[in-house]
Design a protein around this motif. Structure first.
Motif, PDB file in Angstrom:
ATOM      1  N   LEU A 122       0.839  -1.204   0.000  1.00  0.00           N
ATOM      2  CA  LEU A 122       0.000   0.000   0.000  1.00  0.00           C
ATOM      3  C   LEU A 122       0.873   1.253   0.000  1.00  0.00           C
ATOM      4  CD1 LEU A 122      -3.179   0.665   2.109  1.00  0.00           C
ATOM      5  CD2 LEU A 122      -1.352   2.366   2.073  1.00  0.00           C
ATOM      6  N   GLU A 123       1.888   1.267   0.848  1.00  0.00           N
ATOM      7  CA  GLU A 123       2.761   2.441   0.922  1.00  0.00           C
ATOM      8  C   GLU A 123       3.475   2.692  -0.402  1.00  0.00           C
ATOM      9  OE1 GLU A 123       4.596   2.752   5.253  1.00  0.00           O
ATOM     10  OE2 GLU A 123       4.311   0.664   4.658  1.00  0.00           O
ATOM     11  N   GLU A 124       3.917   1.615  -1.047  1.00  0.00           N
ATOM     12  CA  GLU A 124       4.608   1.765  -2.330  1.00  0.00           C
ATOM     13  C   GLU A 124       3.657   2.278  -3.416  1.00  0.00           C
ATOM     14  OE1 GLU A 124       8.036  -1.688  -1.836  1.00  0.00           O
ATOM     15  OE2 GLU A 124       6.033  -2.223  -2.563  1.00  0.00           O
ATOM     16  N   ILE A 125       2.414   1.849  -3.379  1.00  0.00           N
ATOM     17  CA  ILE A 125       1.430   2.345  -4.357  1.00  0.00           C
ATOM     18  C   ILE A 125       1.180   3.830  -4.149  1.00  0.00           C
ATOM     19  CG2 ILE A 125      -0.973   2.202  -5.141  1.00  0.00           C
ATOM     20  CD1 ILE A 125      -0.883  -0.795  -4.380  1.00  0.00           C
ATOM     21  N   THR A 126       0.968   4.236  -2.899  1.00  0.00           N
ATOM     22  CA  THR A 126       0.649   5.644  -2.637  1.00  0.00           C
ATOM     23  C   THR A 126       1.815   6.568  -2.975  1.00  0.00           C
ATOM     24  OG1 THR A 126       1.311   5.447  -0.297  1.00  0.00           O
ATOM     25  CG2 THR A 126      -1.017   5.094  -0.820  1.00  0.00           C
ATOM     26  N   HIS A 127       3.040   6.041  -2.963  1.00  0.00           N
ATOM     27  CA  HIS A 127       4.205   6.874  -3.282  1.00  0.00           C
ATOM     28  C   HIS A 127       4.487   6.963  -4.781  1.00  0.00           C
ATOM     29  CE1 HIS A 127       4.918   6.754   1.032  1.00  0.00           C
ATOM     30  NE2 HIS A 127       5.915   7.616   0.885  1.00  0.00           N
ATOM     31  N   GLN A 128       3.652   6.304  -5.591  1.00  0.00           N
ATOM     32  CA  GLN A 128       3.773   6.393  -7.046  1.00  0.00           C
ATOM     33  C   GLN A 128       2.496   7.023  -7.601  1.00  0.00           C
ATOM     34  OE1 GLN A 128       5.592   2.740  -8.934  1.00  0.00           O
ATOM     35  NE2 GLN A 128       5.236   1.898  -6.885  1.00  0.00           N
ATOM     36  N   PRO A 129       2.456   8.340  -7.784  1.00  0.00           N
ATOM     37  CA  PRO A 129       1.213   9.036  -8.131  1.00  0.00           C
ATOM     38  C   PRO A 129       0.466   8.491  -9.340  1.00  0.00           C
ATOM     39  CG  PRO A 129       2.853  10.617  -7.446  1.00  0.00           C
ATOM     40  CD  PRO A 129       3.557   9.294  -7.512  1.00  0.00           C
ATOM     41  N   GLU A 130       1.175   8.144 -10.404  1.00  0.00           N
ATOM     42  CA  GLU A 130       0.480   7.619 -11.589  1.00  0.00           C
ATOM     43  C   GLU A 130      -0.218   6.294 -11.270  1.00  0.00           C
ATOM     44  OE1 GLU A 130      -0.107   8.863 -14.468  1.00  0.00           O
ATOM     45  OE2 GLU A 130       1.275  10.560 -14.664  1.00  0.00           O
ATOM     46  N   LEU A 131       0.465   5.430 -10.552  1.00  0.00           N
ATOM     47  CA  LEU A 131      -0.116   4.143 -10.173  1.00  0.00           C
ATOM     48  C   LEU A 131      -1.258   4.329  -9.183  1.00  0.00           C
ATOM     49  CD1 LEU A 131      -0.003   1.053 -10.348  1.00  0.00           C
ATOM     50  CD2 LEU A 131       1.696   1.095  -8.482  1.00  0.00           C
ATOM     51  N   CYS A 132      -1.065   5.223  -8.223  1.00  0.00           N
ATOM     52  CA  CYS A 132      -2.097   5.493  -7.223  1.00  0.00           C
ATOM     53  C   CYS A 132      -3.348   6.088  -7.885  1.00  0.00           C
ATOM     54  CB  CYS A 132      -1.548   6.438  -6.164  1.00  0.00           C
ATOM     55  SG  CYS A 132      -2.612   6.596  -4.724  1.00  0.00           S
ATOM     56  N   ALA A 133      -3.143   6.953  -8.848  1.00  0.00           N
ATOM     57  CA  ALA A 133      -4.268   7.533  -9.581  1.00  0.00           C
ATOM     58  C   ALA A 133      -5.030   6.449 -10.340  1.00  0.00           C
ATOM     59  CB  ALA A 133      -3.777   8.611 -10.544  1.00  0.00           C
ATOM     60  N   TYR A 134      -4.298   5.517 -10.914  1.00  0.00           N
ATOM     61  CA  TYR A 134      -4.933   4.409 -11.634  1.00  0.00           C
ATOM     62  C   TYR A 134      -5.822   3.582 -10.694  1.00  0.00           C
ATOM     63  CZ  TYR A 134      -5.328  -0.205 -13.828  1.00  0.00           C
ATOM     64  OH  TYR A 134      -5.809  -1.395 -14.316  1.00  0.00           O
ATOM     65  N   VAL A 135      -5.286   3.245  -9.521  1.00  0.00           N
ATOM     66  CA  VAL A 135      -6.055   2.464  -8.546  1.00  0.00           C
ATOM     67  C   VAL A 135      -7.295   3.244  -8.091  1.00  0.00           C
ATOM     68  CG1 VAL A 135      -6.010   1.464  -6.225  1.00  0.00           C
ATOM     69  CG2 VAL A 135      -4.059   1.136  -7.762  1.00  0.00           C
ATOM     70  N   THR A 136      -7.147   4.540  -7.903  1.00  0.00           N
ATOM     71  CA  THR A 136      -8.252   5.378  -7.440  1.00  0.00           C
ATOM     72  C   THR A 136      -9.377   5.454  -8.463  1.00  0.00           C
ATOM     73  OG1 THR A 136      -6.759   6.736  -6.082  1.00  0.00           O
ATOM     74  CG2 THR A 136      -8.876   7.713  -6.686  1.00  0.00           C
ATOM     75  N   ARG A 137      -9.026   5.551  -9.740  1.00  0.00           N
ATOM     76  CA  ARG A 137     -10.060   5.738 -10.760  1.00  0.00           C
ATOM     77  C   ARG A 137     -10.677   4.422 -11.249  1.00  0.00           C
ATOM     78  NH1 ARG A 137      -5.606   6.203 -14.567  1.00  0.00           N
ATOM     79  NH2 ARG A 137      -6.011   4.801 -16.330  1.00  0.00           N
ATOM     80  N   LEU A 138     -10.036   3.292 -10.947  1.00  0.00           N
ATOM     81  CA  LEU A 138     -10.536   1.994 -11.408  1.00  0.00           C
ATOM     82  C   LEU A 138     -12.016   1.760 -11.101  1.00  0.00           C
ATOM     83  CD1 LEU A 138      -7.949  -0.900 -10.846  1.00  0.00           C
ATOM     84  CD2 LEU A 138      -9.272  -0.417 -12.911  1.00  0.00           C
ATOM     85  N   PRO A 139     -12.462   1.966  -9.860  1.00  0.00           N
ATOM     86  CA  PRO A 139     -13.873   1.691  -9.569  1.00  0.00           C
ATOM     87  C   PRO A 139     -14.841   2.621 -10.287  1.00  0.00           C
ATOM     88  CG  PRO A 139     -12.786   2.657  -7.665  1.00  0.00           C
ATOM     89  CD  PRO A 139     -11.711   2.309  -8.636  1.00  0.00           C
ATOM     90  N   VAL A 140     -14.398   3.824 -10.607  1.00  0.00           N
ATOM     91  CA  VAL A 140     -15.267   4.724 -11.383  1.00  0.00           C
ATOM     92  C   VAL A 140     -15.501   4.127 -12.760  1.00  0.00           C
ATOM     93  CG1 VAL A 140     -15.528   7.051 -12.314  1.00  0.00           C
ATOM     94  CG2 VAL A 140     -14.410   6.726 -10.099  1.00  0.00           C
ATOM     95  N   GLU A 141     -14.442   3.608 -13.344  1.00  0.00           N
ATOM     96  CA  GLU A 141     -14.543   3.000 -14.663  1.00  0.00           C
ATOM     97  C   GLU A 141     -15.276   1.650 -14.616  1.00  0.00           C
ATOM     98  OE1 GLU A 141     -10.485   2.760 -15.854  1.00  0.00           O
ATOM     99  OE2 GLU A 141     -10.275   4.924 -16.159  1.00  0.00           O
TER     100      GLU A 141
END
Length: 349
Positions: free
Chosen positions: A44-63
């Motif tokens: 989780l920490e590694e994902i949050t420290h990579q903005p592009e990857l974190c943004a992808y995870v965040t927008r997935l459920p919207v899509e």
């Protein structure tokens, strides 16, 4: 360009909408195959420290689900290292803190939080999402002081919060000093999220239901009032949520917030009967997502009907999505909420 869907923001302000908006706590991750594949490589920490990857995870459920809002992917303890808390998120356990709070001196040793310095990756993620990727509001969030303090005093997750509650009543000077430190951190963190582009904020007081009403009024409510009064200046909807805290819903109705978040224990109709007039969010029991569709449909329609009795209802679960939930069920549920609520609203107009 895709039209921006502001239905959630309007519902949070108590305005009439063409359908009941919906998002799901913990919608980003856990039950999604795409997320599980990412988690095989990154923490989780590694994902949050990579903005592009974190943004992808965040927008997935919207899509994937067509929900009316995204919720920023991070943890409530994300800002704590910035003030000197040595916290690690351990798989299967949760946040574990190696320097727990035991005295006023421990509180005095905590530093000041600066979002640009301590969590620039969070702000960059928000900017990527809100400037390039989302056509729905991004909900930013923070943990509330009691819930964060429970981790900081217990040293990790707890089932009973014995050390926390004992510290609260027996060391009031240290307790209120800690509340002030955490309030300052939360205000700075959330204000930065809003300025970066978050369109609404949810404050998770996940474990405050462990307190009775009187202790909440004395030890928690004043600091929550200060936090929300400061955040109100940013002019975005503010949502308060906790688990097992139905007895505190009337206290939350007094706070300078916009939306009272409900878990599954308190029906919306009972909330209204108790004089809670603010918009509400909730509250399907997430366990029912494993039930037959006929059960899910019946319960969902009942919640929507109750929510439509007054303007201002955001559909959500009474707590977060858990790993065993089939993403197709969430997709089907979102469609049901949108279509059924639109039909009911049209029939009532």
């Amino acid at each position: 360009m895709t039209t921006f869907n502001d239905t959630l923001l309007r519902a949070a302000r108590g305005e009439r909408t063409t359908h009941t908006p919906v998002w799901y706590m913990r919608q980003a991750g856990r039950s999604q195959a795409e997320y599980r594949a990412i988690k095989e490589k990154y923490s989780l920490e590694e994902i949050t420290h990579q903005p592009e990857l974190c943004a992808y995870v965040t927008r997935l459920p919207v899509e994937n689900y067509n929900v009316d809002a995204a919720i920023l992917y991070k943890d409530i303890v994300t800002p704590l290292p910035g003030i000197g808390v040595d916290v690690k998120i351990k798989a299967g356990v949760g946040p574990v803190i190696s320097n727990p709070i035991r005295s006023v001196a421990d509180v005095d040793n905590l530093g000041e939080f600066n979002a640009k310095e301590h969590t620039p990756f969070v702000l960059e993620t928000i900017k990527i999402l809100t400037e390039e990727q989302l056509n729905v509001p991004l909900i930013g969030f923070a943990g509330a002081p009691f819930t964060l303090a429970s981790y900081m005093i217990e040293g990790g997750p707890s089932k009973n919060y014995n050390k926390t509650k004992s510290f609260m009543v027996s060391e009031p000077q240290a307790w209120f000093a800690l509340m002030d430190k955490l309030a300052d951190m939360i205000i700075a963190d959330v204000t930065a999220q809003i300025k970066a582009g978050a369109k609404a904020i949810q404050v998770f007081d996940s474990w405050v239901g462990a307190l009775n009403v009187e202790d909440y009024r004395v030890f928690i409510k004043p600091i929550m009032t200060r936090i929300f009064a400061e955040l109100q200046k940013e002019n975005v909807p503010l949502i308060q949520f906790g688990v097992g805290a139905s007895h505190l819903a009337k206290e939350w109705n007094d706070l300078p917030i916009d939306v009272v978040g409900l878990d599954w224990r308190l029906p919306i109709k009972e909330t209204r009967a108790n004089g809670i007039t603010k918009p509400v969010q909730g509250n399907l029991d997430p366990s029912l997502l494993l039930a037959d569709w006929s059960v899910i449909e019946k319960r969902t329609k009942d919640i929507i009907d109750q929510g439509l009795e007054m303007p201002g209802h955001i559909f959500n679960l009474g707590h977060g999505v858990f790993p065993e939930v089939d993403p197709e069920v969430l997709k089907r549920l979102t469609t049901l909420i949108h279509e059924y609520s639109a039909q009911q609203i049209q029939a009532r107009s």
